[in-house]
Design an enzyme around this catalytic site. Structure first.
Site, mmCIF file in Angstrom:
data_model
loop_
_atom_site.group_PDB
_atom_site.id
_atom_site.type_symbol
_atom_site.label_atom_id
_atom_site.label_comp_id
_atom_site.label_asym_id
_atom_site.label_seq_id
_atom_site.Cartn_x
_atom_site.Cartn_y
_atom_site.Cartn_z
ATOM 1 N N SER A 1 22.010 30.114 72.266
ATOM 2 C CA SER A 1 22.958 31.129 72.726
ATOM 3 C C SER A 1 23.331 32.072 71.598
ATOM 4 C CB SER A 1 24.219 30.404 73.210
ATOM 5 O OG SER A 1 25.273 31.307 73.348
ATOM 6 N N TYR B 1 31.499 24.156 72.465
ATOM 7 C CA TYR B 1 30.245 24.494 73.149
ATOM 8 C C TYR B 1 29.295 25.221 72.187
ATOM 9 C CZ TYR B 1 26.912 27.286 75.747
ATOM 10 O OH TYR B 1 25.744 27.895 76.157
ATOM 11 N N LYS C 1 25.381 24.161 70.388
ATOM 12 C CA LYS C 1 24.137 24.953 70.319
ATOM 13 C C LYS C 1 23.693 25.095 68.867
ATOM 14 C CE LYS C 1 23.673 25.521 74.627
ATOM 15 N NZ LYS C 1 22.572 24.869 75.319
HETATM 16 P P1 NAD Z 1 24.030 25.360 84.474
HETATM 17 O O1 NAD Z 1 25.242 24.529 84.295
HETATM 18 O O2 NAD Z 1 23.891 26.124 85.736
HETATM 19 O O3 NAD Z 1 22.717 24.475 84.273
HETATM 20 C C1 NAD Z 1 22.682 23.369 83.413
HETATM 21 C C2 NAD Z 1 22.144 22.206 84.238
HETATM 22 O O4 NAD Z 1 22.061 21.049 83.412
HETATM 23 C C3 NAD Z 1 23.038 21.844 85.435
HETATM 24 O O5 NAD Z 1 22.243 21.854 86.599
HETATM 25 C C4 NAD Z 1 23.553 20.454 85.110
HETATM 26 O O6 NAD Z 1 23.721 19.673 86.276
HETATM 27 C C5 NAD Z 1 22.482 19.934 84.188
HETATM 28 N N1 NAD Z 1 22.913 18.922 83.221
HETATM 29 C C6 NAD Z 1 23.967 18.961 82.377
HETATM 30 N N2 NAD Z 1 23.993 17.868 81.609
HETATM 31 C C7 NAD Z 1 22.922 17.113 81.959
HETATM 32 C C8 NAD Z 1 22.419 15.862 81.520
HETATM 33 N N3 NAD Z 1 23.005 15.170 80.568
HETATM 34 N N4 NAD Z 1 21.286 15.384 82.108
HETATM 35 C C9 NAD Z 1 20.669 16.077 83.102
HETATM 36 N N5 NAD Z 1 21.110 17.267 83.557
HETATM 37 C C10 NAD Z 1 22.227 17.777 82.989
HETATM 38 O O7 NAD Z 1 23.941 26.344 83.230
HETATM 39 P P2 NAD Z 1 22.990 27.614 82.987
HETATM 40 O O8 NAD Z 1 23.844 28.828 82.983
HETATM 41 O O9 NAD Z 1 21.807 27.546 83.866
HETATM 42 O O10 NAD Z 1 22.565 27.351 81.491
HETATM 43 C C11 NAD Z 1 21.362 26.679 81.148
HETATM 44 C C12 NAD Z 1 21.312 26.507 79.648
HETATM 45 O O11 NAD Z 1 21.395 27.781 79.017
HETATM 46 C C13 NAD Z 1 22.483 25.684 79.102
HETATM 47 O O12 NAD Z 1 22.008 24.864 78.051
HETATM 48 C C14 NAD Z 1 23.425 26.734 78.579
HETATM 49 O O13 NAD Z 1 24.230 26.239 77.552
HETATM 50 C C15 NAD Z 1 22.449 27.785 78.069
HETATM 51 N N6 NAD Z 1 23.046 29.121 78.020
HETATM 52 C C16 NAD Z 1 23.638 29.639 79.129
HETATM 53 C C17 NAD Z 1 24.228 30.897 79.075
HETATM 54 C C18 NAD Z 1 24.928 31.469 80.275
HETATM 55 O O14 NAD Z 1 25.702 32.432 80.125
HETATM 56 N N7 NAD Z 1 24.680 30.995 81.491
HETATM 57 C C19 NAD Z 1 24.199 31.627 77.880
HETATM 58 C C20 NAD Z 1 23.576 31.071 76.760
HETATM 59 C C21 NAD Z 1 22.989 29.806 76.838
#
Ligand code: NAD
Ligand code: UDP
Length: 340
Positions: free
Chosen positions: A124, A149, A153
């Site tokens: 991120s 959070y 990362k």
């Molecule tokens: P999201 O919460 O929609 O998806 C994450 C998924 O991981 C969820 O479906 C959740 O059920 C699953 N999960 C969490 N912990 C788990 C575990 N221990 N075992 C199995 N499954 C697990 O989030 P997103 O927005 O799709 O983000 C995906 C990734 O991208 C994340 O790592 C997030 O930190 C990163 N990210 C997101 C953003 C954003 O703005 N959405 C920005 C930068 C980075």
């Protein structure tokens, strides 16, 4: 290639699964459905007309991971699984460090055991903290994160770098996402926040839908042209395509690399509101509120390294992002609880 997608039932994961399947890859998803609904994966299959395989499990559970690696010859892992709510991470730091870091350690251990050494990690822009300069290049030093959070990362990046240094037969891409918004054109998958949205775009779409009275804009006294914060919003489908390009790169087996995935264009909160109104014809009521703790004035990237080395560039503009987010909101006001 056969790809293990952790967290593949989530927001970015489902959109990436669509692009992976459409590019001809085989997709295996592991997700514990903590922040997702299995219906989202059915919709991925409906959109693409292709099947994926789903394991309902936790990445910290070595047994289920081993089962997956026994049952499939995985070529690469795209690792989305993690907790991502910034505010919640301040209240529940232990859960965040445990889930995100311990989960990743477990995953890396099992991958190593099965000699699967290709990893694409969802990092991120949060790792830059208050960035030393904008537009942010990958050379910009990592900074002080403002919440647990962000630290997860930053720490996972460090862990992956150390694993690579110890064993350069790994190929690891750290993808630093800026602000993903929008949804698949079909309106069949999209972001599905629990409760009151923390992020700007789902809040705006819920105001537009009449579910919330007005948007509170956090601060109009920043040192930016209109006083509101500037971010680099990127269409989630562009981000998803970035992962397909990252897979091509990982096949070249040239070690560890870091890429910013953003558009390179900064948009203020007021710019987003105006573009949403223009794209949808729906007026957004807003008030100015005090600054939100931990927010920084401006965060946008220089995405030219990804263009040079991955052959990837974001294509969609902010109007398209707003239109697609609105289509998803209208067709699924209650997320995946709504009947198709
Ligand atoms: P999201 O919460 O929609 O998806 C994450 C998924 O991981 C969820 O479906 C959740 O059920 C699953 N999960 C969490 N912990 C788990 C575990 N221990 N075992 C199995 N499954 C697990 O989030 P997103 O927005 O799709 O983000 C995906 C990734 O991208 C994340 O790592 C997030 O930190 C990163 N990210 C997101 C953003 C954003 O703005 N959405 C920005 C930068 C980075
Ligand atoms: N924001 C806002 N009101 C909201 C949610 C967000 O004014 O209800 C602002 C927030 O202060 C930031 C921008 O919108 O400047 C993007 O916030 P978001 O939480 O979506 O992403 P962040 O960049 O903080 O990860």
């Amino acid at each position: 290639m056969k790809i293990l997608v952790t967290g593949g039932a989530g927001y970015i994961g489902t959109h990436t699964c669509v692009e992976l399947l459409e590019a001809g890859h085989e997709v295996i998803v592991i997700d514990n459905l903590y922040n997702a609904n299995e219906q989202a994966l059915h919709n991925v299959e409906l959109i693409t007309g292709k099947k994926l395989q789903f394991y309902n499990g936790d990445i910290a559970d070595e047994t289920v991971l081993q089962r997956i690696f026994e049952e499939h010859t995985i070529d690469c892992c795209i690792h989305f699984a993690g907790l991502k709510a910034v505010g919640e991470s301040v209240v529940k730091p232990l859960e965040y460090y445990d889930n995100n870091i311990s989960g990743t350690l477990c995953l890396m251990r099992v991958m190593g055991k099965y000699q699967v050494k290709n990893m694409i990690f969802s990092s991120s822009a949060a790792v830059y903290g208050n960035p030393a300069f904008v537009p942010i290049t990958e050379e910009c030093p990592k900074g002080i994160c403002t919440n647990p959070y962000g630290w997860t990362k930053s720490m996972i990046e460090q862990i992956l770098m150390d694993i690579y240094r110890a064993d350069p037969s790994w190929n690891i891409l750290l993808l630093r996402y800026f602000n993903p918004i929008g949804a698949h054109k079909s309106g069949m998958i999209g972001e599905n926040p629990n409760g009151i949205p923390n992020n700007l775009m789902p809040y705006i779409t819920q105001v537009a839908a009449g579910m919330r009275d007005h948007l509170g804009i956090f601060g109009n006294d920043y040192d930016t042209p209109d006083g509101t914060c500037i971010r680099d919003y990127i269409h989630v489908m562009d981000l998803a395509r970035g992962h397909v390009k990252a897979l091509e790169k990982i096949q070249k087996k040239d070690g560890l690399a870091i890429y910013n995935l953003g558009t390179g264009t900064g948009c203020s909160v007021l710019d987003v509101v105006r573009n949403f109104e223009q794209a949808t014809g729906v007026k957004i009521a807003y008030t100015f509120e005090p600054r939100r703790a931990g927010d920084i004035a401006a965060c946008y990237c220089d995405p030219s390294k990804a263009e040079r080395e991955l052959g990837w560039k974001a294509e969609c503009d902010i109007l398209e992002m707003c239109a697609d987010a609105w289509k998803w909101q209208q067709s699924h006001p209650n997320g995946f609880a709504d009947v198709q």
